[in-house]
Design a protein around this motif. Structure first.
Motif, PDB file in Angstrom:
ATOM      1  N   LEU A 196      -5.490   1.377  -0.689  1.00 49.80           N
ATOM      2  CA  LEU A 196      -4.396   2.137  -0.083  1.00 49.80           C
ATOM      3  C   LEU A 196      -4.968   3.032   1.014  1.00 49.80           C
ATOM      4  O   LEU A 196      -5.957   3.737   0.787  1.00 49.80           O
ATOM      5  N   LEU A 356       5.160  -3.869  -3.922  1.00 54.93           N
ATOM      6  CA  LEU A 356       4.550  -4.137  -2.621  1.00 54.93           C
ATOM      7  C   LEU A 356       4.715  -2.942  -1.661  1.00 54.93           C
ATOM      8  O   LEU A 356       3.763  -2.526  -1.014  1.00 54.93           O
ATOM      9  N   GLU A 357       5.902  -2.363  -1.670  1.00 53.52           N
ATOM     10  CA  GLU A 357       6.175  -1.285  -0.713  1.00 53.52           C
ATOM     11  C   GLU A 357       5.347  -0.038  -0.985  1.00 53.52           C
ATOM     12  O   GLU A 357       5.065   0.725  -0.058  1.00 53.52           O
ATOM     13  N   GLY A 359       2.305   0.229  -1.639  1.00 51.27           N
ATOM     14  CA  GLY A 359       1.025   0.147  -0.946  1.00 51.27           C
ATOM     15  C   GLY A 359       1.122   0.712   0.458  1.00 51.27           C
ATOM     16  O   GLY A 359       0.183   1.287   0.983  1.00 51.27           O
ATOM     17  N   ALA A 360       2.289   0.531   1.065  1.00 50.50           N
ATOM     18  CA  ALA A 360       2.466   0.975   2.440  1.00 50.50           C
ATOM     19  C   ALA A 360       3.054   2.383   2.514  1.00 50.50           C
ATOM     20  O   ALA A 360       2.698   3.166   3.395  1.00 50.50           O
TER      21      ALA A 360
ATOM     22  N   ILE B  75      10.269  -4.336   2.024  1.00 50.03           N
ATOM     23  CA  ILE B  75      10.038  -3.533   3.226  1.00 50.03           C
ATOM     24  C   ILE B  75       8.545  -3.584   3.546  1.00 50.03           C
ATOM     25  O   ILE B  75       7.724  -3.258   2.696  1.00 50.03           O
ATOM     26  N   THR B 150      -3.740  -2.764   1.376  1.00 53.44           N
ATOM     27  CA  THR B 150      -2.351  -2.272   1.456  1.00 53.44           C
ATOM     28  C   THR B 150      -1.348  -3.167   0.747  1.00 53.44           C
ATOM     29  O   THR B 150      -0.822  -2.789  -0.294  1.00 53.44           O
ATOM     30  N   LEU B 151      -1.039  -4.304   1.284  1.00 53.76           N
ATOM     31  CA  LEU B 151      -0.085  -5.180   0.620  1.00 53.76           C
ATOM     32  C   LEU B 151      -0.232  -6.600   1.151  1.00 53.76           C
ATOM     33  O   LEU B 151      -0.770  -6.832   2.235  1.00 53.76           O
TER      34      LEU B 151
END
Lengths: 411, 156
Positions: A196, A356-357, A359-360, B75, B150-151
């Motif tokens: 991250l 998933l989101e 992580g961002a 997203i 990150t993803l």
């Protein structure tokens, strides 16, 4: 651009504000290493099931400090610093394995599975020449040993002898919610690490933030897996830094609160071609389909339907965090159950439909607040204090994190 | 050397990665047979025989669900991939099936301009041979690294 944290003042609004310098300052980060990870927090190191045999070991971290976790000859789990007493080299280079002793590759100093120095190569020299003085005491620089506690198969370690036992540290309600998941022997199904691009606290806040779950993660709300109308709650434990949030299965899903509010996440309108993935089994038998639980400063336990996992949050610098995921099932699972867990593992991890989101999102805060170190985030959902709550439209557990954090950090 | 087989397999791999890199994700499930299996995992999980995947699908329908989630629910910041696939070793299993092992690397390009070597590893493929309609029966993506930045939204 960092100042001494002692010269930084927490906003007068208290827990309802979080100043952005807390995610940005190098000296705050250094103080965290000393007062939290090497201080009196319980650090999560992994699952006991990762080290089933005597002699099994793994390497991991307590904050930035490298550590070795072993199962010794007596069967006890041990943890010690992964640093040779001699020159400070890593003792153990492998991620995991099985061994009788650990020898530093640099000068072959040898340690047992408890981290005690057992041999110094050529300590008395060779043929009467060289060697160390008779009064040399290399043990004085020995790797530090941790106090270890196993709670429900979870390995925790601390350097403090004052920290209360894990159950008291996290409080009885959060402890009970660990027990319901760790109810029987487990089987490791695998793992991966997610990097991250953000400060570790942004991730820890994210996991505790029940308010965002159905707003950021549209997969959830579109399929009505977790809408805030569903029955559930948030429990805050210990000094505030531990929490459990949960959602019940049997609830009225006919509400239209999202539609009325015109929320992006209400749009929905698409169906899965293979909905079998979401056919979950109420294996714990209490109707809770989703539970997310944290223990300060770096442990997450997840039950998302039948996807079970622990996540270890490791700081890797002010703006970088590693999230180490280990997914598991129960030892009693049959092939069909394992297959269901594998299908539901699509929900989690770096490619997870519903994670998933995250992580961002933490990176968005790190980047968004880059020029605003003197400003604060605004954390008043559900009030300005810390308490357990039946509603998940609250940031109570986020405030709980800061309550415990500030005590450790004296901020 | 079976040149026709080599051409068939390499053509399938090339069409597959171009579809992803050109953002034709709706075409992605069509590279698999109806009951095709797709899995992304790490070398560590794979070598230890652990079943966990980063993405797992056992049908074309599950792949189609992945695409509609990416298009309508999930997203993530604008990004694209550039795949390089090479060193494909091919072994015929029978008249209709072949096994292929390839190396791959993926550069991820963010809308900000940041590029990184995002993923590298092996494609372990079992392919149903049917000329230009050849499809994957199974595709296991084994990542050399245990970690993902990150993803991972767009498939590999």
């Amino acid at each position: 651009m960092s100042a001494d944290p002692a010269s930084r003042a927490w906003p007068s609004e208290g827990l309802a504000r979080v100043p952005y310098w807390i995610y940005q300052d190098e000296d705050v980060y250094r103080r965290e290493q000393e007062r939290i990870y090497r201080g009196d927090a319980w650090n999560f190191l992994g699952l006991e099931a990762e080290l089933p045999e005597k002699g099994d070991f793994k390497t991991t971290f307590v904050g930035e400090m490298p550590v070795v976790v072993t199962r010794d000859e007596s069967g006890a789990i041990r943890c010690f610093e992964n640093r040779c007493a001699h020159r400070g080299a890593l003792l153990c280079l492998a991620d995991r394995g099985n061994t009788k002793e650990i020898a530093c590759v640099y000068h072959n100093w040898t340690y047992d599975l408890r981290g005690d120095l057992t041999a110094v190569a050529f300590r008395r020299g060779v043929q009467g020449k060289g060697g160390m003085p008779l009064d040399a005491d290399p043990e004085s620089q020995a790797p530090r040993k941790f106090r270890v506690e196993i709670f429900c198969g979870l390995i925790f370690a601390t350097l403090s002898d004052k920290t209360p036992v894990v159950e008291r540290y996290i409080g009885p309600e959060v402890a009970a919610r660990i027990r319901r998941v760790m109810k029987e022997p487990i089987k490791i199904l695998g793992g991966y690490t997610q990097v991250l691009q953000s400060n570790w606290k942004l991730y820890f806040e994210n996991v505790k933030d029940t308010y965002h779950a159905s707003l950021l993660h549209l997969f959830f709300s579109t399929f009505r897996l977790n809408r805030l109308e569903q029955k559930g709650g948030v429990v805050v434990g210990g000094e505030g830094g531990s929490h459990a949030s949960f959602t019940m299965m049997k609830s009225d899903l006919s509400g239209d609160e999202y539609e009325k509010a015109g929320m992006r996440s209400a749009s929905g309108g698409y169906a899965l071609q293979a909905p079998q993935m979401l056919e979950s089994v109420d294996e714990i038998g209490d109707g809770v389909t989703l539970q997310i639980l944290t223990v300060f400063p770096g442990f997450v336990l997840q039950q998302i339907m039948n996807s079970l996992a622990v996540r270890q949050v490791l700081p890797k610098g002010v703006g970088r965090t590693e999230l180490v995921w280990t997914c598991f099932g129960y030892a009693s699972d049959d092939a069909k159950m394992t297959e269901l867990r594998m299908k539901q593992s699509n929900l989690v991890g770096p490619a997870g439909y519903i994670s998933l989101e995250d992580g961002a999102a933490t990176g968005f805060v790190q980047r968004g607040a880059a020029g605003a170190s003197e400003r604060s985030s605004f954390v008043e959902m559900g009030g300005r204090t810390v308490e357990s709550n039946e509603s998940r439209v609250t940031e109570t557990s986020v405030r709980g994190l800061w309550q415990q954090y500030r005590r450790h950090m004296d901020l | 050397m079976d040149v026709e087989l080599q051409v068939t397999v390499e053509n399938l791999l090339a069409r597959y990665v171009h579809a992803i890199d050109d953002d034709r994700l709706e075409d992605w499930p069509g590279f698999f047979v109806d009951k095709g299996r797709y899995r992304i995992t790490t070398a560590e999980n794979y070598e230890r025989g652990l079943p966990l995947s980063i993405i797992y699908a056992d049908s074309r329908a599950m792949l189609a669900d992945r695409v509609s989630a990416l298009r309508h629910a999930n997203i993530y910041e604008a990004q694209r991939y550039r795949h390089t696939v090479s060193s494909t070793l091919i072994e015929r299993i029978d008249g209709n099936t072949a096994r292929a092992t390839s190396n791959f690397q993926v550069v991820r390009i963010m809308h900000t301009g940041d590029s990184m070597l995002f993923a590298g590893g092996r494609y372990l493929d079992r392919i149903r041979l049917d000329g230009k309609d050849s499809r994957f029966e199974e595709k296991i993506v084994v990542l050399d690294s245990c970690s993902v930045d990150t993803l991972l939204a767009i498939p590999l």
